[in-house]
Structure formats: C-alpha cells, structure tokens
Design a protein around this motif. Structure first.
Motif, PDB file in Angstrom:
ATOM      1  N   SER A  50      -3.060   3.354  -2.962  1.00  0.00           N
ATOM      2  CA  SER A  50      -3.086   2.456  -4.117  1.00  0.00           C
ATOM      3  C   SER A  50      -2.627   1.076  -3.661  1.00  0.00           C
ATOM      4  O   SER A  50      -1.763   0.946  -2.798  1.00  0.00           O
ATOM      5  CB  SER A  50      -2.194   2.978  -5.246  1.00  0.00           C
ATOM      6  N   SER A  51      -3.247   0.067  -4.232  1.00  0.00           N
ATOM      7  CA  SER A  51      -2.896  -1.303  -3.867  1.00  0.00           C
ATOM      8  C   SER A  51      -1.870  -1.833  -4.872  1.00  0.00           C
ATOM      9  O   SER A  51      -1.566  -1.178  -5.864  1.00  0.00           O
ATOM     10  CB  SER A  51      -4.150  -2.170  -3.874  1.00  0.00           C
ATOM     11  N   GLY A  52      -1.373  -3.012  -4.620  1.00  0.00           N
ATOM     12  CA  GLY A  52      -0.326  -3.563  -5.474  1.00  0.00           C
ATOM     13  C   GLY A  52      -0.760  -3.839  -6.894  1.00  0.00           C
ATOM     14  O   GLY A  52       0.038  -3.832  -7.818  1.00  0.00           O
ATOM     15  N   LEU A  89       0.836  -1.205   0.000  1.00  0.00           N
ATOM     16  CA  LEU A  89       0.000   0.000   0.000  1.00  0.00           C
ATOM     17  C   LEU A  89       0.873   1.258   0.000  1.00  0.00           C
ATOM     18  O   LEU A  89       1.812   1.364   0.775  1.00  0.00           O
ATOM     19  CB  LEU A  89      -0.871  -0.046   1.252  1.00  0.00           C
TER      20      LEU A  89
END
Lengths: 349, 220
Positions: A228-230, A175
């Motif tokens: 933002s996620s991976g 994250l």
C-alpha cells in the motif's frame, strides 16, 4: 529517545542478516565504479525479458545506477565517484523475503545519498537473476503499472569471492506490504475499517488490469507482494517470477494459465497462518471464520471479476475475446471455490 | 476527552489524507479532538502532518515532549506536528519475529513499548499520587495512539505516542487500575497475534526499567 535492550539481541547465534549486509558492504566498498544504465525494453516481442537480458548481461560491473537516478546524484563536476559507505536501516519490513532483502543508505564519495532496498541474489547464476529482477520492474513500469522504482544493481567483476549479485530499488518509507498488517479480526467484520477494505479493492483492480490482456501474470501474488502506498492505493511488487508474452492469447484456456495461478497464490496466502513455517501467510482466513468462500469473494474476488468483466466489455467489438474471458472467469471461479474448500480443510487438519 | 468542535477549520483541498494503513485519524480520541493526519507538498518533497484541536493539558504535553515520548516535531503553532512519513499505528501491526540485527521484531517492540509507557507513567511527578496511563476504550484505540516508526537509523527511536494523546492520559486511580503493567498487558495479545507469552516479559522489563530508573524518585 532510543531504547535498546542488548539482552534481546543475544538469542540468535548466527545472524544471517548481518552477514548479508557485511557481504554487500564489502563488495560495495571495493572501489567499484559508479556507472549508469537504462535497459532496452521491447514489449512487442515474444519474450521481452529474454531480449532485455540479452542486451544487458556482461555489459557492466560495479554499482550500476538507473540513468534517472544517476542524473540526480552524479554531476558533471564529479570526475570519479565511488561508493563511500552503507548505513543499514532497522525495520519490520522484509521478514518474509526469501531473498533476505535489507534496507539502508548508500553514500557516494561526492556525499550524495541514495536510500535503497537491497535484494541479494545468492544463486548460481546470480548476475542473470539480478538483471531479471530489475528488468521486470522496468517492463512493469512500461506496461503502465506502478511498482517499486528500480535504482540499479551491484555486480562483482567476476571475482568468485563475491558470488552474490544485488538488485536495488529506491526505498519508499511509506510503502507497507499486506503481510505487515494483522488481518485476523478483519474477516469477521469487513466494515471494521473501510480504508483497509479499499486497499483490497485496489489490489483486485490492479490484478484484473494485469490479467485483462491474457499475456501477463505476476507469478508470485502472495499478500507479501502487495503493497500500500501513502495515499491509500495498492500495487504489486516483486515481479521477478512474472511472465509477459507478446503473442495474443488463443483461447480461454491460455488466458486461464495467466490468471488462475496468481489468484490461487493470493488465496493460499490469505489462508495460511503468519506462524506457518513452511509458507507463512497473512491469516485473513482462519478457523474462526465461518464462511471462507463468502469472505474471499467479498474481500477480493468479486471486485476482481467485476473489473475483468467491465474491461472485457470495453472491447465489445471483439466478440470472441469477450466470450473467451467469460469462459475463463467461470472456470476460474469454480476452481477457486474448490481451492477455498481445500485450504479450509487443511487449516482444520 | 473533549467533544468535537464543528468550528474547527476543515482541511484545505490541496492536503491529502494519509492512507488507512498509516493514518492516526480514526480512533475515538482522534474524533474527539478533530485530529487530522494528512500529506502536503509535491511528490518530490512531501511532508506528513498531524493537526488537532488543542489548548488544554499543555503542561502534560510539554513534559511528554521533553521526555521524548511524542511523535514528530511541533511546527507552526501549537497543534501542528510534522511526523515521519513511515509512522503508523501499532493497532494494525502483524506479529513479526526478529530475523537479524537490523530487523525490528516483536520482542524489541514490546520492550520499547514498555519503556515508553513506563516513562509516561511517571510524568505525573512527585506531586502526583498516581501513575499516568492512557485511557483507551479498547486495544484498537490504544494501538491508534501509539506509533511505530519504520526504517530507522541506529540512533533513532521506533515507538512514540501520537500528538494529542495528552487528552487521553489520566491518573491510573481514576480508571481503577492499581498496576499499569496489568492494565496494558490486557491489551497486548491484540497486538501480537494473540501470542502474548512471547513478549509480555519484554514489555514488563521495559516498563519496570523506566519506573525503577529514570523516574524512580517520582514514585517514592
């Protein structure tokens, strides 16, 4: 390879972060019991947070783990488990956190480890503040939004020596929050990185879905609270100032009261410089950007409005709802246009 | 840099590309060596991998690995690396001031960056008459070849070069750079919101310590 120059770390005489970590570790290591807990969440009541708080407060003390996490780290063979250590992690994250969030690994006496983000609540009603923070994450999850996964709380047993409570979330190393990104080149060339553009689109859609019901707002929708996620999606975090109500909105105005403060907060964080001492932003809108309104619309607002309109059309059988949302969005856009101008003048002054 | 090879195998469907925020796959170098940055595995047990078309400059790559400059661990063949899930390019990084012992602020980052590139500069060895530098067309591309690893434990490093960077590494005299510190500090403002005055001394300190220390004999 570990490269450290100790000279760099002698500039600051008072290290508040270290003090916060020491205070947390001291409380954790007081042989506090490790228990598990799952809150009661009812979304059909007028004030779900207040009800959840009513059930939660005073129930437990010590290290209270989310039931699902407890199931993975506590086994039946463990008779009495206590925290054994806390190892802080070094990071660029959390620097704009008003709470002074920090990160690390809790090791239990049975050698299980939990990587956590720790948010201290050093306010008068610290236990209540920590519970509200955790409860909002459960409510958000139950509403169907992806957010930080609650790990639990660390509470003192009423000992005044420890006047801080802690809410814990699972540390997601992938994250990154939007304030970790240098956006200064982005506004003048939106095509510079299509993936980054997609992150904003995802954030706009999430926010639109949140506001669609007219019953929920984030309460602190600065860019630092968008992550933002991976795999490229964006989602909202830090919901402790969120508002959720059970009652259906009466009209466009009551809907506006949920949507406008969130979008204005986001606009302000785009417009303020990262070096602003009063309220640091991300500097996406800055003096070198000729047309702030166009950029704000392109980056976020147009996607938000489109999704809101599409969602309103899904309920096409409810004519009143559709008209209320249309009126809400018209006023929202007009007011934000005025705000953009105001923030632009502030930046130039 | 080599040209793209269309014969290089495409990414199987169960692999998911890493998000734009984290990915190392959009630089000119990455395109030229077909570098892919992707995630495999279930949500409970994910790995992040870098794979690229390699085969050349193996000796230099081994030197980089031995010196601890490269990100991740080489696995399963020559050109596949498992990399930390939190690693991300320096290219998009916002400026961050240190606010405590466990925050990784710009000053420490600049110092570590100097150490990293200072170590690289000497890897040419005694037989080389020139220092090694990373030849990047612009600051953004240079920043795509350098990785920050976040949420580290005290014994872990935070700044590394990405696998495949050996293709962009060249002798300084070939790019007409008499002094690598000048070459790199031209790009530094891009990485620290334009506030170069705050960090360039730390960069040069890190660079020169490596140059004068660990690799000193190579420059005699």
């Amino acid at each position: 390879m570990t490269l450290h120059n100790p000279e760099i770390y002698t500039e600051q005489s008072i290290d508040d972060q270290r003090e916060r970590i020491i205070a947390f570790t001291e409380l954790l290591m007081r042989d506090v019991p490790v228990t598990s807990w799952m809150p009661e969440i009812h979304l059909d009541v007028d004030e779900p947070i207040a009800l959840g708080l009513h059930h939660a407060l005073g129930a437990k003390s010590g290290l209270i783990l989310d039931t699902k996490i407890a199931q993975t780290v506590l086994t039946e063979a463990d008779s009495v488990v206590t925290p054994a250590s806390f190892t802080p992690r070094r990071t660029r994250a959390g620097h704009n956190s008003a709470h002074g969030v920090f990160f690390g690994d809790i090791e239990l006496s049975n050698s299980e480890k939990i990587a956590v983000a720790v948010k201290p609540h050093a306010v008068e009603d610290n236990e209540k503040s920590a519970f509200v923070d955790v409860l909002t994450n459960y409510i958000v999850e139950k509403l169907g939004f992806y957010t930080l996964q609650p790990a639990g709380l660390l509470l003192s047993d009423g000992n005044r020596q420890y006047d801080t409570a802690y809410s814990l979330t699972i540390l997601d190393e992938v994250l990154t929050t939007f304030d970790s990104i240098n956006w200064s080149h982005f506004a003048n060339d939106l095509a510079i990185n299509p993936g980054m553009r997609e992150l904003w689109r995802s954030a706009a859609n999430q926010t639109a879905v949140l506001h669609d019901s007219g019953q929920a707002s984030h309460g602190d929708l600065a860019a630092r609270n968008i992550a933002s996620s991976g795999d490229g999606g964006a989602f909202l975090i830090d919901w402790e100032k969120a508002r959720f109500v059970g009652r259906t909105p009466l009209d466009a105005e009551s809907r506006y009261q949920f949507s406008y403060p969130d979008i204005k907060a986001l606009l302000e964080s785009m417009a303020r410089s990262p070096n602003d001492k009063f309220k640091p932003g991300i500097g996406l809108l800055h003096a070198g950007v000729p047309d702030w309104w166009s950029v704000f619309k392109d980056v976020f607002l147009q996607d938000y409005l489109t999704t809101r309109t599409e969602l309103a059309d899904v309920g096409a059988h409810n004519r009143q709802r559709r008209e209320d949302i249309k009126a809400e969005l018209e006023v929202l856009e007009a007011d934000l246009r005025v705000d953009v101008e105001m923030f632009r003048e502030l930046a130039e002054s | 840099m080599t040209e793209a090879d269309s014969r290089f195998p495409a990414q199987p469907s169960h692999e998911r590309p890493t998000s734009a925020r984290l990915s190392f796959a959009s630089s000119q170098l990455a395109r030229s060596i077909n570098l892919e940055d992707y995630i495999v595995g279930t949500s409970a047990q994910q790995s992040r991998l870098i794979r690229y078309q390699g085969g050349a400059h193996v000796g230099l790559r081994e030197k980089m690995q031995t010196a601890g400059l490269l990100l991740g661990q080489q696995i399963d063949g020559d050109n596949v690396y498992r990399i930390p899930r939190s690693s991300r390019p320096l290219a998009y990084e916002a400026s961050i001031r240190r606010d405590g012992s466990f925050s990784y602020g710009d000053e420490q980052l600049a110092y570590d960056l100097g150490s990293l590139l200072g170590t690289l500069s000497g890897l040419g060895g005694a037989e080389s008459e020139s220092w090694l530098v990373i030849d990047a067309p612009d600051a953004q591309d240079l920043g795509q070849m350098i990785s920050i690893v976040d949420f580290t434990l005290p014994e872990e490093g935070n700044v590394f070069l990405i696998p495949g960077v050996e293709y962009a590494t060249t002798a300084a005299d070939k790019v007409l750079v008499p002094d690598p510190t000048v070459f790199y500090t031209r790009h530094l403002p891009e990485f620290f919101n334009g506030d170069i005055g705050r960090v360039d001394a730390y960069f040069c300190m890190g660079f020169n310590e490596q140059r004068m220390g660990g690799q000193k004999g190579d420059f005699a």
